[in-house]
Scaffold this motif. Structure first.
Motif, short mmCIF file in Angstrom:
data_model
loop_
_atom_site.label_atom_id
_atom_site.label_comp_id
_atom_site.label_asym_id
_atom_site.label_seq_id
_atom_site.Cartn_x
_atom_site.Cartn_y
_atom_site.Cartn_z
N TYR A 144 0.85 -1.20 0.00
CA TYR A 144 0.00 0.00 0.00
C TYR A 144 0.87 1.24 0.00
O TYR A 144 1.83 1.35 0.77
CB TYR A 144 -0.92 0.02 1.23
N GLN A 145 0.56 2.18 -0.88
CA GLN A 145 1.16 3.50 -0.88
C GLN A 145 0.04 4.52 -1.03
O GLN A 145 -0.92 4.30 -1.77
CB GLN A 145 2.15 3.67 -2.04
N LEU A 189 21.71 2.78 -2.96
CA LEU A 189 21.24 2.95 -1.59
C LEU A 189 20.66 4.36 -1.50
O LEU A 189 21.32 5.33 -1.88
CB LEU A 189 22.39 2.78 -0.60
N VAL A 190 19.41 4.47 -1.02
CA VAL A 190 18.70 5.74 -1.08
C VAL A 190 18.08 6.07 0.27
O VAL A 190 17.46 5.22 0.91
CB VAL A 190 17.59 5.68 -2.16
N ASP A 191 18.25 7.32 0.69
CA ASP A 191 17.55 7.86 1.85
C ASP A 191 16.23 8.43 1.33
O ASP A 191 16.17 9.56 0.85
CB ASP A 191 18.40 8.95 2.52
N ASP A 192 15.18 7.63 1.42
CA ASP A 192 13.91 7.97 0.78
C ASP A 192 13.23 9.16 1.43
O ASP A 192 12.41 9.83 0.80
CB ASP A 192 12.97 6.75 0.83
N ALA A 193 13.56 9.45 2.67
CA ALA A 193 12.95 10.59 3.35
C ALA A 193 13.52 11.92 2.84
O ALA A 193 12.92 12.97 3.06
CB ALA A 193 13.16 10.48 4.86
N ARG A 194 14.66 11.85 2.13
CA ARG A 194 15.33 13.09 1.73
C ARG A 194 15.32 13.35 0.24
O ARG A 194 15.32 14.51 -0.19
CB ARG A 194 16.79 13.06 2.21
N VAL A 195 15.35 12.29 -0.58
CA VAL A 195 15.47 12.50 -2.02
C VAL A 195 14.43 11.70 -2.79
O VAL A 195 13.84 10.75 -2.26
CB VAL A 195 16.88 12.12 -2.53
N HIS A 244 9.82 9.85 -7.92
CA HIS A 244 8.96 9.69 -6.76
C HIS A 244 9.77 9.35 -5.51
O HIS A 244 10.96 9.09 -5.59
CB HIS A 244 7.96 8.56 -7.02
N ARG A 245 9.08 9.34 -4.38
CA ARG A 245 9.57 8.71 -3.16
C ARG A 245 8.68 7.51 -2.88
O ARG A 245 7.53 7.46 -3.32
CB ARG A 245 9.53 9.69 -1.98
N ASP A 246 9.20 6.55 -2.11
CA ASP A 246 8.43 5.34 -1.80
C ASP A 246 7.63 5.46 -0.52
O ASP A 246 6.81 4.58 -0.22
CB ASP A 246 9.37 4.14 -1.71
N GLY A 247 7.88 6.49 0.28
CA GLY A 247 7.16 6.65 1.54
C GLY A 247 7.72 5.80 2.66
O GLY A 247 6.99 5.41 3.58
#
Length: 244
Positions: free
Chosen positions: A89-90, A209-215, A164-167
């Motif tokens: 779910y997103q 490797l991704v910081d999803d909260a930032r980018v 997008h971001r994944d949340g």
């Protein structure tokens, strides 16, 4: 006393803290994974991408993607345990194409979910992402096996929802295989759309490797190198979200 020399692990962490993302080439990634376990079943693990189910949620818009999905839970130092099968779910805030719906995908096969390679990948992620979030005691983990198919009359879309971001908090994208395709470049962006960097996963175990909260991130469309032959891009995507 002289400070301890910096390791690749330290450099990965510095990149995520400073830039919000890090590209890791396959040979370097292999070395780090092997510090967390074995890849002895890698041939069977990679072959399991040949048995993914069609993504029925995309079929209606003519985009060709196959996938399987699984959910795990892990303490920062404890066992990584598979959870009962559940939907992905997103919200629309993160997925404007397919947000606000429960999407049920076929589960990852038990032999793959409990096998050496995936256990090693998850162990690496748990230990690495926990160093970035020292106050986090537990993680909700989702993993997705993706095959993006490119055809002579239609490009393959690794990220049909666009940039997008994944949340979640952190994401690993691990390349399993590229067969007869061109492009598929990963791009990293700020919230206003400014591009921070780009790279293409081309060899098995190449990783982002991704910081999803930032980018924000996206992947350009893939096209067949030889339009007469089957073409696909196989990746494993693992997301970590703090739960405590």
């Amino acid at each position: 006393m002289s400070p301890a020399p910096r390791t690749d692990h330290d450099n990965f962490a510095q990149s995520l803290r400073g830039d919000g993302f890090c590209f890791v080439d396959g040979e370097t990634m292999r070395g780090h994974l092997l510090q967390h376990g074995s890849l002895q079943d890698w041939p069977a693990f990679a072959d399991s991408w040949n048995d993914l189910a069609p993504d029925q949620y995309l079929a209606s818009v003519g985009r060709h993607r196959r996938r399987r999905h699984a959910v795990f839970r892990a303490g920062r130092d404890g066992a990584i345990e598979r959870q009962p099968h559940q939907p992905h779910y997103q919200s629309l805030n993160y997925n404007t194409l397919q947000g606000d719906i429960e999407r049920w995908f076929e589960p990852v096969h038990d032999a793959i979910a409990g096998g050496a390679s995936l256990t090693t990948v998850l162990g690496f992620c748990r230990d690495f992402f926990s160093t970035l979030a020292p106050q986090t005691q537990a993680w909700h983990i989702e993993l997705h096996q993706f095959r993006i198919e490119a055809r002579s009359d239609e490009d393959g879309q690794p990220t049909p929802e666009g940039v997008h971001r994944d949340g979640v908090d952190y994401v690993l994208v691990l390349l399993i295989d590229r067969h007869n395709i061109l492009s598929g470049t990963t791009t990293i962006h700020t919230a206003d759309g400014t591009e921070l960097g780009s790279f293409t996963l081309t060899a098995p175990l190449d990783a982002a490797l991704v910081d999803d909260a930032r980018v924000f991130h996206g992947v350009t469309a893939v096209t067949p190198q030889d339009p007469q032959r089957e073409a696909h891009r196989d990746v494993l995507v693992v997301t970590f979200r703090k739960t405590a």
